[in-house]
Design a protein around this motif. Sequence first.
Motif, short mmCIF file in Angstrom:
data_model
loop_
_atom_site.label_atom_id
_atom_site.label_comp_id
_atom_site.label_asym_id
_atom_site.label_seq_id
_atom_site.Cartn_x
_atom_site.Cartn_y
_atom_site.Cartn_z
N ARG A 79 -4.52 -3.99 -13.13
CA ARG A 79 -3.95 -2.95 -13.71
C ARG A 79 -4.12 -1.92 -12.46
O ARG A 79 -5.29 -1.64 -12.20
CB ARG A 79 -5.29 -2.72 -14.64
N ILE A 80 -2.78 -0.99 -12.18
CA ILE A 80 -3.32 0.39 -11.12
C ILE A 80 -4.12 0.81 -12.15
O ILE A 80 -3.85 1.77 -12.91
CB ILE A 80 -1.94 0.28 -11.42
N VAL A 81 -4.79 1.98 -11.15
CA VAL A 81 -5.90 2.73 -11.29
C VAL A 81 -5.85 4.43 -11.10
O VAL A 81 -6.59 5.01 -10.74
CB VAL A 81 -7.13 2.35 -11.07
N GLY A 82 -4.81 4.05 -9.91
CA GLY A 82 -4.56 5.40 -8.54
C GLY A 82 -3.94 4.80 -8.10
O GLY A 82 -3.02 3.53 -7.54
N PHE A 83 -2.70 6.24 -7.47
CA PHE A 83 -1.90 5.66 -6.51
C PHE A 83 -2.23 6.94 -5.49
O PHE A 83 -2.37 7.87 -6.27
CB PHE A 83 -0.01 5.41 -6.64
N SER A 84 -1.36 6.82 -4.38
CA SER A 84 -1.10 7.41 -3.49
C SER A 84 0.72 7.52 -3.04
O SER A 84 0.99 6.52 -2.40
CB SER A 84 -1.91 7.41 -2.11
N ARG A 85 0.94 8.73 -2.80
CA ARG A 85 2.54 9.30 -1.48
C ARG A 85 2.13 9.64 -0.49
O ARG A 85 1.52 10.83 -0.57
CB ARG A 85 2.97 9.38 -2.70
N CYS A 86 3.46 9.58 0.56
CA CYS A 86 2.87 9.93 1.39
C CYS A 86 5.02 9.97 1.19
O CYS A 86 5.40 9.38 1.38
CB CYS A 86 2.85 9.22 2.94
N GLU A 87 5.57 11.13 1.63
CA GLU A 87 6.67 11.73 1.57
C GLU A 87 7.69 12.31 2.52
O GLU A 87 7.14 13.32 2.96
CB GLU A 87 7.12 12.49 0.33
N GLY A 88 8.54 12.48 3.02
CA GLY A 88 9.12 12.53 4.82
C GLY A 88 10.24 13.72 4.04
O GLY A 88 10.28 13.05 3.07
N SER A 89 10.55 13.60 4.81
CA SER A 89 12.12 15.14 5.14
C SER A 89 12.94 14.20 5.51
O SER A 89 12.77 13.64 6.98
CB SER A 89 11.43 15.59 5.39
N LYS A 90 14.06 13.76 5.64
CA LYS A 90 15.10 13.53 6.04
C LYS A 90 15.93 14.39 7.43
O LYS A 90 17.42 14.82 7.76
CB LYS A 90 16.73 13.06 4.94
#
Length: 181
Positions: A79-90
């Motif tokens: 079961r997913i209980v959390g998440f994170s993202r790193c988002e870069g730029s083009k």
Amino acid sequence: MKVNPTEFIVDNLRYIVRSAMEKDAKNLSEVRLQIDGETENLDREKGEAYLDELGFKKIIKDDTESISNLFLVAEVNERIVGFSRCEGSKLKRSSHKVEFGVCVLKEYWGYGIGKNLLKEAVHWADINEIKKITLNVLETNDKAIKLYKKYGFEVEGILKKDKLLSDGNYYNTILMGRFNR
């Protein structure tokens, strides 16, 4: 981009931090909606900027194919209980940096899930020669600010009276950055 799964055990809670997969999309949509209703530390109120399963599938696909994006999930008993993202730029002038965001279901606060998502993201950024990680944090989120500082983030600025919360008051957003030296 993808990372290898890592297992953690904190206070008898076993969880795995791994890259998001398209099959996670429906669960991520539900978890994000729930988290948005559990805290005022995030930008959204419950239901705002709703992302459905298809929206998450697209993000996961794009992040997996991008060398400057990372989408991690924390999973307890599948079961997913959390998440994170790193988002870069083009954009070439911003291609050296990523923006980090993290959220964890309230019932799983205190197990180091946010810390370990952050740690994995920092490690990924370091080995992939990302020069800078940026993030925004609400001024009242003392635990998060302390954690970010522990991992090398510095305060770079303050957006005054940036968020209107349910108590009717305005709060500052703190801009933080970590440089890969």
